[in-house]
Design an enzyme around this catalytic site. Structure first.
Site: not given
Ligand code: 5GP
Ligand code: ZN
Length: 110
Positions: A31, A91, A98, A100
């Site tokens: 997002i 982070g 997940h 990236h």
């Molecule tokens: P993390 O920081 O946990 O490695 O990555 C989480 C990712 O999920 C972030 O890059 C954030 O922008 C994305 N994200 C968080 N909430 C949502 C959502 O509701 N929809 C989508 N498509 N991405 C999300």
């Protein structure tokens, strides 16, 4: 997990458009993209992070890793960065496993 945003997305409760879906994973756009292409490969199973993996998750993990080059190929990308944040200090914002996949004009992370 009731209050997990990625569980809700994976269950189809959030109207998120999937780039790919099968029995064990979904793939969708981040997002807040930090590159021209920024997608997330997300397990359907709620696993909070790599630290929480069990032996029974080995097949799933292999599948998730293989989804990365498959999605890159599908999107016409031949160079990409893969990130898995583990723990808040790294982070990690969403406590649901997940990967990236980022490509093109990568911007600073975190
Ligand atoms: P993390 O920081 O946990 O490695 O990555 C989480 C990712 O999920 C972030 O890059 C954030 O922008 C994305 N994200 C968080 N909430 C949502 C959502 O509701 N929809 C989508 N498509 N991405 C999300
Ligand atoms: Zn979850």
């Amino acid at each position: 997990m009731d209050d997990c945003i990625f569980c809700k997305i994976a269950n189809g409760e959030m109207d998120t458009q999937f780039l790919y879906e099968d029995e064990t994973v979904v793939v969708f756009n981040d997002i807040q993209p930090k590159a021209d292409t920024h997608i997330l490969v997300v397990s359907k199973k709620h696993i909070p992070s790599l630290i929480h993996l069990n032996d029974e998750d080995t097949t799933l993990m292999g599948h998730m890793v293989q989804m990365l080059p498959k999605m890159a190929s599908k999107l016409g990308i031949n160079s990409f960065r893969t990130i898995v944040n583990t723990g808040a200090e790294s982070g990690q914002e969403v406590d649901h496993l997940h990967f990236h996949l980022l490509s093109g004009n990568l911007r600073p992370f975190g």
